[in-house]
Structures are given as structure tokens and as C-alpha cells.
Scaffold this motif. Structure first.
Motif, mmCIF file in Angstrom:
data_model
loop_
_atom_site.group_PDB
_atom_site.id
_atom_site.type_symbol
_atom_site.label_atom_id
_atom_site.label_comp_id
_atom_site.label_asym_id
_atom_site.label_seq_id
_atom_site.Cartn_x
_atom_site.Cartn_y
_atom_site.Cartn_z
ATOM 1 N N VAL A 96 -3.528 -3.687 22.480
ATOM 2 C CA VAL A 96 -3.621 -2.899 21.251
ATOM 3 C C VAL A 96 -3.693 -1.427 21.630
ATOM 4 O O VAL A 96 -4.668 -0.967 22.227
ATOM 5 N N GLU A 97 -2.650 -0.694 21.292
ATOM 6 C CA GLU A 97 -2.572 0.718 21.626
ATOM 7 C C GLU A 97 -3.400 1.549 20.630
ATOM 8 O O GLU A 97 -3.657 1.099 19.506
ATOM 9 N N PRO A 98 -3.814 2.771 21.026
ATOM 10 C CA PRO A 98 -4.602 3.613 20.109
ATOM 11 C C PRO A 98 -3.928 3.862 18.769
ATOM 12 O O PRO A 98 -4.593 3.848 17.721
ATOM 13 N N ASP A 99 -2.611 4.085 18.762
ATOM 14 C CA ASP A 99 -1.934 4.326 17.490
ATOM 15 C C ASP A 99 -1.906 3.079 16.625
ATOM 16 O O ASP A 99 -1.830 3.166 15.387
ATOM 17 N N GLU A 100 -1.981 1.890 17.259
ATOM 18 C CA GLU A 100 -2.017 0.649 16.494
ATOM 19 C C GLU A 100 -3.393 0.432 15.857
ATOM 20 O O GLU A 100 -3.501 -0.201 14.798
ATOM 21 N N ILE A 101 -4.449 0.938 16.496
ATOM 22 C CA ILE A 101 -5.776 0.915 15.874
ATOM 23 C C ILE A 101 -5.790 1.827 14.656
ATOM 24 O O ILE A 101 -6.315 1.468 13.597
ATOM 25 N N THR A 102 -5.189 3.007 14.801
ATOM 26 C CA THR A 102 -5.110 3.937 13.678
ATOM 27 C C THR A 102 -4.322 3.339 12.520
ATOM 28 O O THR A 102 -4.723 3.441 11.349
ATOM 29 N N ALA A 103 -3.191 2.699 12.826
ATOM 30 C CA ALA A 103 -2.378 2.082 11.781
ATOM 31 C C ALA A 103 -3.119 0.936 11.105
ATOM 32 O O ALA A 103 -3.016 0.752 9.877
ATOM 33 N N ALA A 104 -3.877 0.164 11.884
ATOM 34 C CA ALA A 104 -4.656 -0.934 11.311
ATOM 35 C C ALA A 104 -5.732 -0.401 10.375
ATOM 36 O O ALA A 104 -6.016 -0.997 9.320
ATOM 37 N N GLU A 105 -6.344 0.710 10.748
ATOM 38 C CA GLU A 105 -7.349 1.337 9.887
ATOM 39 C C GLU A 105 -6.730 1.768 8.558
ATOM 40 O O GLU A 105 -7.315 1.543 7.481
ATOM 41 N N THR A 106 -5.557 2.369 8.619
ATOM 42 C CA THR A 106 -4.871 2.802 7.396
ATOM 43 C C THR A 106 -4.556 1.608 6.504
ATOM 44 O O THR A 106 -4.761 1.661 5.281
ATOM 45 N N ARG A 107 -4.057 0.505 7.096
ATOM 46 C CA ARG A 107 -3.756 -0.695 6.301
ATOM 47 C C ARG A 107 -5.012 -1.243 5.647
ATOM 48 O O ARG A 107 -4.998 -1.646 4.473
ATOM 49 N N LEU A 108 -6.109 -1.275 6.395
ATOM 50 C CA LEU A 108 -7.362 -1.800 5.866
ATOM 51 C C LEU A 108 -7.841 -0.976 4.672
ATOM 52 O O LEU A 108 -8.277 -1.517 3.640
ATOM 53 N N LEU A 109 -7.764 0.337 4.793
ATOM 54 C CA LEU A 109 -8.193 1.217 3.702
ATOM 55 C C LEU A 109 -7.288 1.089 2.477
ATOM 56 O O LEU A 109 -7.762 1.034 1.333
ATOM 57 N N GLU A 110 -5.981 1.011 2.716
ATOM 58 C CA GLU A 110 -5.053 0.895 1.592
ATOM 59 C C GLU A 110 -5.196 -0.437 0.882
ATOM 60 O O GLU A 110 -5.025 -0.521 -0.344
ATOM 61 N N THR A 111 -5.520 -1.490 1.633
ATOM 62 C CA THR A 111 -5.732 -2.801 1.013
ATOM 63 C C THR A 111 -7.045 -2.838 0.245
ATOM 64 O O THR A 111 -7.125 -3.403 -0.855
ATOM 65 N N THR A 112 -8.083 -2.236 0.816
ATOM 66 C CA THR A 112 -9.397 -2.244 0.175
ATOM 67 C C THR A 112 -9.454 -1.332 -1.036
ATOM 68 O O THR A 112 -10.049 -1.670 -2.065
ATOM 69 N N TYR A 113 -8.820 -0.158 -0.907
ATOM 70 C CA TYR A 113 -8.834 0.836 -1.992
ATOM 71 C C TYR A 113 -7.396 1.221 -2.357
ATOM 72 O O TYR A 113 -6.921 2.301 -1.994
ATOM 73 N N PRO A 114 -6.682 0.342 -3.049
ATOM 74 C CA PRO A 114 -5.269 0.629 -3.341
ATOM 75 C C PRO A 114 -5.072 1.823 -4.273
ATOM 76 O O PRO A 114 -3.970 2.384 -4.324
ATOM 77 N N ASP A 115 -6.126 2.222 -4.975
ATOM 78 C CA ASP A 115 -5.985 3.329 -5.921
ATOM 79 C C ASP A 115 -6.591 4.632 -5.413
ATOM 80 O O ASP A 115 -6.833 5.566 -6.190
ATOM 81 N N ARG A 116 -6.857 4.725 -4.116
ATOM 82 C CA ARG A 116 -7.471 5.954 -3.618
ATOM 83 C C ARG A 116 -6.490 7.117 -3.703
ATOM 84 O O ARG A 116 -5.268 6.955 -3.564
ATOM 85 N N THR A 117 -7.022 8.284 -3.903
ATOM 86 C CA THR A 117 -6.200 9.482 -4.071
ATOM 87 C C THR A 117 -5.878 10.100 -2.714
ATOM 88 O O THR A 117 -6.488 9.758 -1.683
ATOM 89 N N GLU A 118 -4.950 11.052 -2.729
ATOM 90 C CA GLU A 118 -4.604 11.756 -1.492
ATOM 91 C C GLU A 118 -5.798 12.545 -0.968
ATOM 92 O O GLU A 118 -6.037 12.611 0.238
ATOM 93 N N GLU A 119 -6.580 13.101 -1.885
ATOM 94 C CA GLU A 119 -7.773 13.845 -1.478
ATOM 95 C C GLU A 119 -8.793 12.922 -0.818
ATOM 96 O O GLU A 119 -9.392 13.278 0.211
ATOM 97 N N GLN A 120 -8.971 11.727 -1.368
ATOM 98 C CA GLN A 120 -9.896 10.769 -0.767
ATOM 99 C C GLN A 120 -9.399 10.324 0.605
ATOM 100 O O GLN A 120 -10.195 10.143 1.528
ATOM 101 N N ALA A 121 -8.097 10.137 0.743
ATOM 102 C CA ALA A 121 -7.535 9.762 2.038
ATOM 103 C C ALA A 121 -7.782 10.860 3.073
ATOM 104 O O ALA A 121 -8.080 10.573 4.244
ATOM 105 N N GLN A 122 -7.692 12.113 2.665
ATOM 106 C CA GLN A 122 -7.929 13.225 3.585
ATOM 107 C C GLN A 122 -9.406 13.341 3.962
ATOM 108 O O GLN A 122 -9.737 13.817 5.050
ATOM 109 N N ASN A 123 -10.278 12.897 3.064
ATOM 110 C CA ASN A 123 -11.717 12.953 3.346
ATOM 111 C C ASN A 123 -12.203 11.782 4.198
ATOM 112 O O ASN A 123 -13.355 11.776 4.638
#
Length: 321
Positions: A96-123
Motif C-alpha cells: 500500500v503506497e502513501p498515495d493509496e492511503i490518501t486515496a482511501a481516506e478520500t473515498r472513506l470521507l466521500e462515502t461517509t459524508y456524501p453531501d460535504r461541501t468543498e469548504e468542509q473538504a478543505q478543512n
């Protein structure tokens, strides 16, 4: 699950032809079988989906000499006609490469909070790396000082040409192994010519709930337990559509950890690669906190000399993982 002793002398419980997630293991395993699996004080933690595109094969000095001499990888324990099928597999592990951990984190957040805003994503601060602490994510080795890391597709392409007459390899759900603190999910890869031989094992399907699947040139691993030592607690902030890892100030909790291994059916043959390509994909590894029986390690200077002797004309120095 069936108790057994593997070829390295480790006791474990095995189930053939199935990948049991942690809920399955707890439901189908006697509580006295494993003291770590049934711990009930484990803090909440993430179960992300990793899309993995590299494999690794760790070995010691003797194994390195064998790989250089063979110009590829074989299973040294093959017993041929004395015990057909035994130790006919060449084992690799997911990287598991570092960029794959980052991508997995993004998928987890998008699945958990599908309606999050761009501002929330930046925070959102990065948090998944805090939980990626098991040996499955470590740069150290449990096997020896030498690690070969290859792109998954390169390994599968070589296997297809050398073992499958150019046809697509077959992937099957091979087994689940429960060790003292480790859960290993094994995927079997074999030639279509051996479909009858391995028909008892289910094909690796694109199951959205499966522990491991293969799709678009990557293994999709849905990790069940990514932290051997739990020093952080996963915290949800639904009011802000955020997640974070909160440090535990009390004593860390120890649990099982999981990983995926890929077993290529090779019998007594060698999975060959260009010797220069072997050297390009070779790095030095330090010993991990826990090593396997039979593992041996050298210091970096000795490893440099060994690799220089085996690849005297390679232009680049040995790198450390």
C-alpha cells in the motif's frame, strides 16, 4: 476453522475457499482460540478500501542468491511428485503506497459524508495514516533484508506469458488464516489449464462486500483491522462532515491485524524477469519489530556488498526502503 502448522512453524487456524471478515471470524471461531480477536475494548477505527497496484516479495541472503541465479522467483519448498500440489505456490504481498492511503481516506470521507461541501473538504485534516500502523504498512521486513517490489500488472503479465500461454490468469478465493495476532487473506492465481485442479476454490468475484477483489488492474482490499496497536480513536464530526483520529492517552490496545497475500501457482518452475529489472526493483529492508522463524538480516553495508557481487555492473547504489 482447522488448526495447522505452516512450513515456518507457526500455528494457525485455516479455512479453505473463503475470506472471513472479522465478524465471520468471531461468529465461527471458538472464543478460546484467539485471545486478541475477541477483545472488546478496541476503540473505533476506520475500515477503508485500498486500491493496490504493487506487490512485494521479501527474502533473506540465501533467497536473494537463489533469485539472482534463477533470474526470477520460485518456491524452494516444492516437493514435486513426492507430494503433488504441496508448496507449489509462490507468495507475494500487497504493497500500500502513501498515495493509496490518501486515496482511501478520500473515498472513506466521500462515502461517509456524501453531501460535504468543498469548504468542509478543505478543512479536513489527514487522519488515516495514524491508523496505518500494522506490519502490512511498515517499510520494515519480517522475512529478511531484501525486498523486491513490482507493479502488480507486470507480475501478472509475466505470469500470463510464462504460465498461461498468453491467456488471462484465473484468480480464486484461496483461504483465510488466523494466527495469534494476524489474519491473512490468500488469493490464488493459476493458469486456466488448471481450472479442474482448483475448482473447489470460488472465483474471486467483484463482490462489493468482499474482503479482496480484483478490478481494473488493481486489488481492492477492504481492510478489516489496519492497526495492530491501537493508539488512536476514530472520531466522527457529522455536524462538520469531518473525521479525525484522537490520540489515546491511556495504555494502547492490542488487536489482530489483517493483510492480503497473493499465491501464484508455479510448481517447480521459475517466474522469470530480466536480471536488470530484478535489480531495479530491489531495496534493502531493516528488520521489523516481529520477525518470522528462519528470517535472517544483514546490516546495510553487508547488504551493499552482497548486491554489488550479484549485480556488479548495475549503475545505481542499493537504496534503503
Amino acid at each position: 476453522m482447522n488448526p495447522q502448522i505452516n512450513k515456518r512453524g507457526h500455528s494457525n487456524h485455516e479455512v479453505k475457499g473463503e475470506h472471513w471478515n472479522l465478524e465471520d471470524l468471531k461468529a465461527k471461531t471458538e472464543p478460546g482460540t484467539n485471545q486478541y480477536l475477541f477483545r472488546d475494548n478496541i476503540p473505533p477505527y476506520p475500515k477503508p478500501e485500498f486500491h493496490v497496484r504493487h506487490l512485494k516479495h521479501d527474502t533473506n541472503k540465501n533467497g536473494l542468491h537463489g533469485i539472482r541465479g534463477d533470474e526470477g522467483f520460485r518456491n524452494p519448498g516444492y516437493e514435486g511428485f513426492r507430494n503433488p500440489g504441496k508448496d507449489s505456490l509462490l507468495w507475494w504481498s500487497l504493497v500500500v503506497e502513501p498515495d493509496e492511503i490518501t486515496a482511501a481516506e478520500t473515498r472513506l470521507l466521500e462515502t461517509t459524508y456524501p453531501d460535504r461541501t468543498e469548504e468542509q473538504a478543505q478543512n479536513q485534516w489527514s487522519f488515516l495514516w495514524k491508523f496505518a500502523t500494522s506490519p502490512a504498512f511498515m517499510k520494515t521486513s519480517r522475512m529478511g533484508s531484501y525486498r523486491f517490489t513490482f507493479p502488480l500488472e507486470e507480475v501478472l503479465d509475466a505470469y500470463r506469458e510464462q504460465f498461461c500461454d498468453g491467456k488471462r490468469p484465473v484468480m480464486r478465493v484461496y483461504s483465510t488464516h488466523l494466527y495469534k495476532q494476524e489474519v491473512m487473506y490468500a488469493v490464488l492465481v493459476h493458469s486456466p489449464a488448471h481450472n479442474r485442479k482448483f475448482r473447489r476454490y470460488p472465483l474471486l468475484s467483484d463482490d462489493p462486500n468482499g474482503v479482496c477483489t480484483y478490478k481494473d488492474g488493481r486489488f481492492i482490499w477492504r481492510s478489516q483491522a489496519m492497526s495492530e496497536t491501537h493508539e488512536y480513536k476514530l472520531v466522527w464530526r457529522p455536524d462538520q462532515n469531518l473525521m479525525k483520529g484522537r490520540y489515546l492517552y491511556y495504555r494502547p490496545q492490542y488487536y489482530v491485524w489483517d493483510h492480503v497475500a497473493v499465491a501464484l501457482h508455479v510448481e517447480d518452475q521459475v517466474l522469470e524477469f530480466d536480471v536488470g529489472r530484478l535489480r531495479e526493483n530491489l531495496k534493502f529492508c531493516n528488520a521489523g519489530p516481529v520477525t518470522l522463524p528462519g528470517a535472517t538480516f544483514e546490516d546495510f553495508e553487508e547488504a551493499e556488498e552482497t548486491v554489488q557481487d550479484l549485480w556488479p555492473y548495475h549503475p545505481s547504489p542499493l537504496e534503503e526502503e
